[in-house]
Design a protein around this motif. Structure first.
Motif, mmCIF file in Angstrom:
data_model
loop_
_atom_site.group_PDB
_atom_site.id
_atom_site.type_symbol
_atom_site.label_atom_id
_atom_site.label_comp_id
_atom_site.label_asym_id
_atom_site.label_seq_id
_atom_site.Cartn_x
_atom_site.Cartn_y
_atom_site.Cartn_z
ATOM 1 N N GLY A 87 0.890 -1.056 0.113
ATOM 2 C CA GLY A 87 0.057 0.141 -0.063
ATOM 3 C C GLY A 87 1.027 1.270 0.022
ATOM 4 N N VAL A 88 2.108 1.191 -0.222
ATOM 5 C CA VAL A 88 2.905 2.358 -0.277
ATOM 6 C C VAL A 88 2.650 3.338 -1.160
ATOM 7 C CG1 VAL A 88 4.922 1.646 -1.770
ATOM 8 C CG2 VAL A 88 5.329 3.122 -0.124
ATOM 9 N N GLU A 89 2.278 4.735 -1.153
ATOM 10 C CA GLU A 89 2.124 5.560 -1.833
ATOM 11 C C GLU A 89 3.071 6.835 -1.707
ATOM 12 O OE1 GLU A 89 -0.368 6.058 -4.047
ATOM 13 O OE2 GLU A 89 -1.419 3.976 -3.328
ATOM 14 N N PRO A 90 3.498 7.468 -2.808
ATOM 15 C CA PRO A 90 3.209 6.998 -4.159
ATOM 16 C C PRO A 90 3.887 5.547 -4.411
ATOM 17 C CG PRO A 90 5.047 8.734 -4.328
ATOM 18 C CD PRO A 90 4.409 8.396 -2.807
ATOM 19 N N VAL A 160 10.574 7.257 0.774
ATOM 20 C CA VAL A 160 10.136 6.816 -0.513
ATOM 21 C C VAL A 160 8.574 6.605 -0.611
ATOM 22 C CG1 VAL A 160 11.999 5.070 -1.147
ATOM 23 C CG2 VAL A 160 10.360 4.191 0.339
ATOM 24 N N GLY A 161 7.881 6.866 0.577
ATOM 25 C CA GLY A 161 6.396 6.887 0.688
ATOM 26 C C GLY A 161 5.863 6.537 1.990
ATOM 27 N N ARG A 162 4.528 6.483 1.925
ATOM 28 C CA ARG A 162 3.868 6.217 3.223
ATOM 29 C C ARG A 162 2.930 5.030 2.921
ATOM 30 N NH1 ARG A 162 1.174 11.461 5.821
ATOM 31 N NH2 ARG A 162 3.267 11.555 6.315
ATOM 32 N N ILE A 163 2.964 4.083 4.184
ATOM 33 C CA ILE A 163 1.841 3.075 4.017
ATOM 34 C C ILE A 163 0.897 3.138 5.207
ATOM 35 C CG2 ILE A 163 3.703 1.360 3.166
ATOM 36 C CD1 ILE A 163 4.039 0.386 5.979
ATOM 37 N N PRO A 164 -0.534 2.397 4.973
ATOM 38 C CA PRO A 164 -1.062 2.490 6.315
ATOM 39 C C PRO A 164 -0.611 1.437 7.110
ATOM 40 C CG PRO A 164 -1.991 1.185 4.007
ATOM 41 C CD PRO A 164 -0.605 1.714 4.002
ATOM 42 N N ALA A 173 -0.537 5.116 10.311
ATOM 43 C CA ALA A 173 0.456 5.011 8.933
ATOM 44 C C ALA A 173 1.990 5.307 9.252
ATOM 45 C CB ALA A 173 0.118 6.270 8.170
ATOM 46 N N TYR A 174 2.784 4.754 8.392
ATOM 47 C CA TYR A 174 4.122 4.996 8.609
ATOM 48 C C TYR A 174 4.704 5.503 7.277
ATOM 49 C CZ TYR A 174 3.593 2.079 12.646
ATOM 50 O OH TYR A 174 3.032 1.578 13.779
ATOM 51 N N ASP A 175 5.847 6.207 7.536
ATOM 52 C CA ASP A 175 6.736 6.880 6.290
ATOM 53 C C ASP A 175 7.854 5.805 6.196
ATOM 54 O OD1 ASP A 175 5.028 9.115 5.973
ATOM 55 O OD2 ASP A 175 6.223 10.471 6.901
#
Length: 186
Positions: A87-90, A160-164, A173-175
């Protein structure tokens, strides 16, 4: 003032880490200025115990005058393990997410007792844990926009992004950050 020159660093495997869980938990609680019986400290123990038998696990402890002043540990992601990146965004390119079982080391914890913070112990633990790793890269997760992110970026980590977060996680959430592991190699 703590004596930085007296600090020694030692690597431990998962079995040794399991025997040290009490002192690790005490140092963790001190680092966050919480009671050892707090939810935060007991959640740390639960997370830590699940990691001691993972592939590539390594713990580095920092001691001064027979006292644990800090520690860092982590493990290697298994082949095909994409849960870490779930689920990493982007969303990064597909090859970024691929895990071979020898590609990525997770820096799970890096903690320093409060009276020893801001003296370079964390960086020395970081370098001792990651400096000789055979993996291509390391990754870590922090709380969204946590103050520690500036420290990690100063050490060469790239967000690199954020995940739930998962059910039961401490945060929603975590970066995620990544560091190429050739940073300390000649």
């Amino acid at each position: 003032m703590p004596d930085i020159d007296s600090v020694t660093f030692t690597h431990h495997d998962g079995q040794e880490a399991a025997r040290l869980i009490g002192v690790l938990s005490s140092a963790y609680a001190d680092a966050y200025d919480v009671e050892p019986s707090s939810h935060k400290a007991t959640a740390f123990e639960e997370r830590a115990r699940k990691q001691f038998d993972r592939s590539g696990f390594d713990l580095v402890t920092a001691h001064a005058a027979n006292m644990l002043v800090g520690f860092a540990f982590g493990y290697r992601l298994k082949a095909g393990d994409t849960h870490w990146w779930g689920g990493v965004e982007p969303e990064p390119y597909a090859d970024f997410l691929a895990e071979s079982g020898s590609r990525t080391f997770v820096l799970s914890e890096i903690e320093v007792r409060r009276t020893w913070q801001s003296q370079g112990i964390g960086r020395r633990l970081h370098d001792a844990l990651l400096g000789d790793r055979p993996e291509e890269r390391a990754t870590l997760a922090t709380g969204p926009d946590a103050p520690a992110q500036a420290v990690y970026e100063g050490w060469g980590w790239r967000k690199v992004g954020r995940i739930p977060g998962d059910d039961g996680d401490y945060l929603s959430a975590y970066d995620l950050f990544v560091l190429p592991l050739d940073f300390a190699k000649p």
